[in-house]
Design a protein around this motif. Structure first.
Motif, PDB file in Angstrom:
ATOM      1  N   THR A  71      26.504 -18.090 -10.036  1.00  0.00           N
ATOM      2  CA  THR A  71      26.311 -16.655  -9.828  1.00  0.00           C
ATOM      3  C   THR A  71      24.837 -16.355  -9.594  1.00  0.00           C
ATOM      4  N   ILE A  72      24.564 -15.652  -8.510  1.00  0.00           N
ATOM      5  CA  ILE A  72      23.190 -15.292  -8.158  1.00  0.00           C
ATOM      6  C   ILE A  72      22.966 -13.819  -8.500  1.00  0.00           C
ATOM      7  N   VAL A  73      21.967 -13.547  -9.299  1.00  0.00           N
ATOM      8  CA  VAL A  73      21.573 -12.177  -9.621  1.00  0.00           C
ATOM      9  C   VAL A  73      20.385 -11.824  -8.734  1.00  0.00           C
ATOM     10  N   ILE A  74      20.652 -11.028  -7.709  1.00  0.00           N
ATOM     11  CA  ILE A  74      19.603 -10.637  -6.757  1.00  0.00           C
ATOM     12  C   ILE A  74      18.924  -9.375  -7.273  1.00  0.00           C
ATOM     13  N   SER A  75      17.645  -9.497  -7.532  1.00  0.00           N
ATOM     14  CA  SER A  75      16.846  -8.349  -7.968  1.00  0.00           C
ATOM     15  C   SER A  75      15.484  -8.465  -7.306  1.00  0.00           C
ATOM     16  N   GLU A  76      15.344  -7.813  -6.170  1.00  0.00           N
ATOM     17  CA  GLU A  76      14.117  -7.888  -5.397  1.00  0.00           C
ATOM     18  C   GLU A  76      13.455  -6.522  -5.347  1.00  0.00           C
ATOM     19  N   ASN A  77      12.179  -6.487  -5.702  1.00  0.00           N
ATOM     20  CA  ASN A  77      11.393  -5.256  -5.666  1.00  0.00           C
ATOM     21  C   ASN A  77      10.123  -5.512  -4.853  1.00  0.00           C
ATOM     22  N   THR A  78       9.854  -4.621  -3.928  1.00  0.00           N
ATOM     23  CA  THR A  78       8.673  -4.737  -3.079  1.00  0.00           C
ATOM     24  C   THR A  78       7.848  -3.466  -3.197  1.00  0.00           C
ATOM     25  N   ASN A  79       6.614  -3.634  -3.630  1.00  0.00           N
ATOM     26  CA  ASN A  79       5.688  -2.512  -3.746  1.00  0.00           C
ATOM     27  C   ASN A  79       4.453  -2.818  -2.903  1.00  0.00           C
ATOM     28  N   GLN A  80       4.146  -1.922  -2.012  1.00  0.00           N
ATOM     29  CA  GLN A  80       3.009  -2.120  -1.122  1.00  0.00           C
ATOM     30  C   GLN A  80       2.202  -0.841  -1.035  1.00  0.00           C
ATOM     31  N   SER A  81       0.892  -0.991  -1.159  1.00  0.00           N
ATOM     32  CA  SER A  81       0.005   0.165  -1.049  1.00  0.00           C
ATOM     33  C   SER A  81      -1.307  -0.307  -0.432  1.00  0.00           C
ATOM     34  N   SER A  82      -1.733   0.348   0.608  1.00  0.00           N
ATOM     35  CA  SER A  82      -2.983  -0.015   1.267  1.00  0.00           C
ATOM     36  C   SER A  82      -3.679   1.245   1.759  1.00  0.00           C
ATOM     37  N   LYS A  83      -5.011   1.195   1.777  1.00  0.00           N
ATOM     38  CA  LYS A  83      -5.810   2.326   2.223  1.00  0.00           C
ATOM     39  C   LYS A  83      -7.063   1.792   2.889  1.00  0.00           C
ATOM     40  N   SER A  84      -7.444   2.398   3.993  1.00  0.00           N
ATOM     41  CA  SER A  84      -8.633   1.947   4.712  1.00  0.00           C
ATOM     42  C   SER A  84      -9.403   3.152   5.234  1.00  0.00           C
ATOM     43  N   ASP A  85     -10.716   3.031   5.230  1.00  0.00           N
ATOM     44  CA  ASP A  85     -11.615   4.048   5.763  1.00  0.00           C
ATOM     45  C   ASP A  85     -12.673   3.356   6.619  1.00  0.00           C
ATOM     46  N   LYS A  86     -13.005   3.987   7.731  1.00  0.00           N
ATOM     47  CA  LYS A  86     -14.007   3.427   8.635  1.00  0.00           C
ATOM     48  C   LYS A  86     -14.819   4.554   9.247  1.00  0.00           C
ATOM     49  N   SER A  87     -16.124   4.351   9.252  1.00  0.00           N
ATOM     50  CA  SER A  87     -17.014   5.364   9.811  1.00  0.00           C
ATOM     51  C   SER A  87     -18.180   4.660  10.494  1.00  0.00           C
TER      52      SER A  87
END
Length: 232
Positions: A71-87
């Protein structure tokens, strides 16, 4: 000419269709290359209480043979956060001044020519200024949890198992398909004959739906074709 146009049209349609993300459930190359383990699996060791036969006195209920189910218990969580600034900022100035009148070596006319140059103000000047400022941010959270049973397809020479499993659900005319494959270690299987998906190497997990909801949320082929060739 019409035949050529029809061929180009088919190529465009093929390109649009191939742009959709896909996943291949084929096993990794090393699974095919490694030989299967053949060391008497399923045979009872004479004189041992802990056998692997059909009805041993004491046995482990965990999957250990080909076609055994885990028995396979699939529990996948993906958290992504990115921020960029350019001047960026760039300024440049160019100035070239030159007198229109010259008195040469005659000092008598020197003061006169200098006064004329000041009055005429002959010269060249130029400049440029470039400024750029940009920023962006991206946040994405995804979670997928389900349970699926898989079979041991091959026992590798090092003792690891290659497993495959699939599940199909038909609910309110919506078909849900879940498929999984990968390589697991027998030591990671719990006493309840379960293993979490994070312990699966080369895991391939496929989840898709088929039905009215999927058709309603899928772009028509004409829209996808126009988006693939539209340059703006």
């Amino acid at each position: 000419m019409s035949k050529y146009i029809f061929t180009v049209f088919l190529l465009v349609l093929t390109g649009c269709a191939s742009s959709d993300p896909k996943i291949s459930m084929e096993p990794p190359a090393y699974v095919e290359q490694l030989p299967a383990k053949e060391n008497g699996l399923g045979q009872v060791n004479q004189g041992s209480l802990f056998g692997r036969g059909d009805n041993p006195l004491f046995s482990d209920r965990k999957a250990m043979n080909i076609n055994d189910i885990v028995t396979i218990v699939i529990s996948e969580n993906t958290n992504q956060s990115s921020k960029s600034d350019k001047s960026t900022n760039k300024d440049s100035t160019l100035s070239l001044n030159a007198g229109a009148f010259s008195a040469g070596d005659d000092s008598r006319w020197g003061s006169v020519t200098n006064q004329l140059n000041r009055l005429t103000n002959v010269g060249f000047s130029g400049g440029s200024a470039n400024k750029y400022s940009g920023s962006g941010s991206n946040t994405r959270n995804e979670a997928f949890t389900t349970t699926i049973s898989a079979r041991i397809i091959k026992i590798l020479n090092n003792g690891n198992y290659f497993i495959e499993g699939s599940k199909e659900l038909l609910i309110n005319n919506e078909k849900q398909i879940v498929q999984i494959s990968g390589v697991i270690r027998p030591y990671d299987i719990s006493q309840n004959n379960q293993i979490e998906s994070r312990y699966i190497a080369d895991a391939k997990i496929l989840y898709k739906t088929e039905g009215d909801l999927d058709r309603a949320t899928t772009k028509p082929w004409g829209t996808r074709m126009l988006e693939s060739i539209w340059p703006f």
